[in-house]
Design a protein around this motif. Structure first.
Motif: not given
Lengths: 439, 439, 439
Positions: B50-77
């Motif tokens: 309890p107390g563990f809180t989830q946070h989100a940073v939107a794709s495309g956001s600049e974070v320090l020297d980086w940019r958050v990439p698009d989300e990736w979802a795997l259905e199957e391969a």
């Protein structure tokens, strides 16, 4: 101490024999933490070292965290068996009675007596040294061999001792030098009939005092002889701020009379002038010395170096207390353990140590670049493949004389003893090559 | 943490089994740098802590020297051979698809397929873990044995994945203490189906959080669970100045579940409180630990300790990432590599480590010279040849309590664990021998 | 020196042969502390290195603690036996006469002659090198084998030398860089016909000067060629405060021509930039080098580093003076001891050493946290089990670029040569990852 006083390496066996004889005179006196035995011992030593003054702190006095206990005097103690045969008697060894024992005269069966007996199964011929200063008890110490020979039956135990309001005694002696900075030499006097862990210290202290009194010297020397632990606590209670202001280095003289390897135990800070001088001297005169840690301490340095007191006190010993088999038993004697030669060796080592302190000043070159020693008569005029060790030492000394290093630091860098390097100083100063840095 | 919370040495195998079971629940969830797998994993852990809180940073956001990439979802391969027989499928192992692969459905001959296959010739039974976050590719991972068995001919490759504007997820939990100084515990959640190098960290972090929540404590504890590297970058982007002001020590929990020797990897500065506490704990509980250098780093400490960020974050691991054969392959599993016992051992080690931090205060003696422990009931009244180890530890502690050293430094000098020394503190403080230094 | 000038590891044997040939040209010139031989040698070297300027200090001048002696010129010296047969003649070796010998023409019996003969019983084929600059003497040097063959009887000794008011000569050359900070390269020229302990130094100095003159460079380079000891004293007498203000590092080039292991002798302070650069270079190019102490010094560093002068001058040598069997004898020759290959190896080592100094600047990251090298084209887009050594070096460099460390310090921490790390700098600076710290 002028340079002429640098001791040569010949062993002064005459002084060694003198110290050993003095220890033998002190041997029978029944010493303890307090009591007439300490006073008598101090008085005897004061005869040998003029200036040694005895002081008293009354029983019940508070000294730092402690209170001076009642004085304790031992007349005699003995045990008789059911037939009246003598089992042990303190006239054979003062160790036979537990220090600070209560008086008693009673007859009791062996099984009851056992709880009051102390012996060492792993050293069957040794009488152990046991004390109980702060809780009233009585007890008899004897060898394991004696103990095993006891037959069932009744025994009469007679312990004639007295506890009474009296005093704790110590002595000190200030040998003034040309400056007010002091070197502290401390030893202890409270153990009955043990040689290395007791008498070696006071007799070496006395011999060094006699030598110091005749030597020209820069520093003042404070010699202190106290009952171990409580004595240094009482001394610090009375003299702490003076000691903190004036002491540049100090040494606890303990276990300095046998012929085994030397030992070094650091001050708490580990890098004081006392430590540097001790290590330097040992490296050159006794390179196989045993190096202990502060964790191995067990004598008055615990008080001298305690937090808030912080005196620069190191220990240079032979076999360290607790680290040799005869320690705190009747086997620590004047015949097998402590010798005139062992004492003379320690005397020589401490002379070098104290000379090292006297010689330890900062020096500075008055010449830029390598000086021309040849025109000053200090260099061979014919340059051959190898310069002599002597000239090399002189040049190394000059090369480090930048005014920031003291002579001990320079000697360490030059990998030579300070008393060897210092021999160059008179000529180099006279010839305007070096000068002392005024401080 | 109060002294009663000092863990004893018994292994808490119950908590070990709990952690192992939790890891098994997390195992099938298809995690990657971003995507529903991370969210599902975090949600599952938040149920346990309890107390563990989830946070989100939107794709495309600049974070320090980086940019958050698009989300990736795997259905199957999966891959089928010319006969439609299944060669590999992600339902057997999520490692079969290169992380962040583009979707594809195509049929191509073996020789063309080869350029998209990844295997490890030196570990023929291992499926390697491969990702391509920042360059669009597709690829299939399989064991060298599977690859060698492929016959010439056409193969159909189906990769059902989606890249889409979404978010990067992380969770944190602040467990407040009685002061605002924080201890940072960070682990990462982004690897599909690997046990030591992924799941061991989050489950240990969760178990420690549950323990910390019940324990009285001085410091606040910040637990952070991020996708490795980009997650700590995003976290620093948002919380850097708070972390720099409040963090007194931090640890990256990684590879903490196997039973092999412990590993230590220093912070960049190498001598922070985190390093001192880690080394002290390892020296006493796991003296055969492997010592790595900053050059061997490879996880979030690269960001936490980077120039200009400079958090005091060290790593205490079991088999270090990159240094054990199963690393980054399907062999890093919950059956052979990570065990309930290995997890329980790491749990115990971290408990000691955190207790060491809690106990680590500066202490100062209130007594000049050696204190009289006897009248305080802390010393045996009969002095015999050997003091006990316990009394010796107490005296050593007091002798170093000069107010300048913290308890970790004193414990190092005393050559004893801080949790052993600390047991003397309540009595010594109650008896006016020691006091804490207010800071 | 720009990065393009970083020498590769191929040995420049052409320059090695050039240096060896130059040494052979210098070989027959009769050099001593002063005299025409020094002037002729300096003039010959000035032909090879434009900018090398000769200077003179008149006999009798006071230089620091010394006085420049009269000049000494040798015409010839020889010994004839009673039959007029030639025993030794300086046309065979200039070592046959004691340096600075007085002129003499006399006949004397062997037993009287013996006091003026110098030989080395332990090296029976070597003519020793002996001088007597500051006390007037005469003497003949010969091999022990020659000496043993002398039969009783009379010998005629003819020494044609002149002492006269003249000058002491030296040369220097300033190769200006883009800043006024200087690197000092010093060697000596005063030994007759010895190869490693004399000619190797001046020819390497000359070759490095020619290379430096063509290279773009940040620092200015001061090349100095002096008679050993008195020459550096005279140079310091004239240039001390300039040198103290401008010299960031210096090296004494001595004994750099043989092929045996390298030697390092520290500056007096031991931790100057010169020492750091020398040790770094040796660790990477010649890790089996022999490390000496300041106590082992024996050349111009004695003056450059003397107290009150304190220049940061270290020595990087091959076989150190005094430490190889041919030293200061006729066996130290251009055929067996000094080789073109040995000279070329020292040339390469000094090129790396000087490049290290040029490259040594403080760098600082412009990015918080680990930078994204991939979008800058500096990182492989496919992450596999092992990053390449090259990328790892770049990341390690960035991780230490906190603005407090210079590149030498970073290279030591990264355990890589500075010239390897520096190859990443142009791209990292162009890509805004790193920047130089202005000082």
């Amino acid at each position: 101490m002028s340079l002429e006083n640098i001791p040569n390496t010949a062993l002064d066996l005459e002084t060694g024999a003198w110290m050993h004889a003095l220890a033998r005179t002190l041997w029978p006196i029944p010493r303890s933490l307090t009591g007439p035995g300490v006073r008598d011992s101090l008085a005897l030593l004061a005869q040998e070292l003029p200036g040694f003054t005895q002081h008293a702190v009354a029983s019940g006095s508070e000294v730092l965290d402690w209170r001076v206990p009642d004085e304790w005097a031992l007349e005699e103690a003995y045990v008789l068996d059911a037939n009246g045969a003598l089992i042990v008697h303190t006239r054979n060894s003062n160790l036979h009675v537990v220090g600070y024992s209560e008086p008693i005269d009673c007859t009791l069966p062996l099984e009851t007596l056992q709880a009051h007996l102390h012996s060492l199964p792993e050293q069957p011929d040794a009488i152990p040294y046991v004390t109980s200063y702060y809780q009233r008890r009585w007890g008899i110490c004897l060898s394991e061999r004696q103990r095993q020979a006891l037959k069932p039956g009744n025994y009469r135990v007679v312990i004639k001792t007295r506890h009474y309001a009296g005093e704790l005694n110590y002595a000190d002696c200030l040998i003034p030098g040309s400056c007010s900075e002091e070197v502290l030499l401390s030893s202890y006097i409270c153990h009955p009939q043990m040689a290395n862990n007791e008498l070696s210290g006071p007799v070496l202290l006395t011999a060094l005092g006699r030598w110091l009194q005749q030597a020209p010297r820069r520093y003042s020397y404070r010699l202190v002889l106290v009952p171990e632990m409580l004595g240094s606590i009482a001394y610090l209670h009375q003299h702490r701020s003076h000691l903190q202001r004036h002491t540049i280095a100090g040494f606890n003289l303990s276990c300095v009379g046998d012929e085994r390897a030397y030992s070094y135990l650091p001050s708490r800070a580990e890098n004081t002038l006392a430590d540097r001088a001790a290590l330097h001297t040992l490296r050159h005169l006794a390179p196989d010395f045993q190096r202990y840690r502060w964790l191995d301490r067990g004598s008055d340095e615990s008080n001298y170096c305690a937090p808030g007191i912080d005196l620069p006190v190191a220990s240079v010993m032979r076999s360290k207390y607790g680290a040799y088999p005869e320690y705190h038993t009747s086997l620590d004697d004047l015949d097998k353990v402590v010798t005139a030669r062992g004492l003379a060796q320690s005397y020589r080592l401490y002379q070098h140590l104290l000379c090292g302190l006297e010689l330890n000043r900062k020096v500075r070159t008055r010449v830029l670049g390598e000086p021309q020693l040849g025109r000053r008569g200090l260099y061979p005029s014919l340059s051959t493949k190898h310069s002599t060790r002597n000239v090399r030492g002189m040049l190394d000394l000059i090369s480090y004389a930048d005014g920031s290093l003291d002579l001990l630091a320079i000697a360490e860098r030059c990998e030579r003893p300070i008393w060897e390097l210092a021999q160059h100083l008179p000529a180099l100063i006279a010839q305007n090559v070096l000068e002392y840095v005024d401080e």
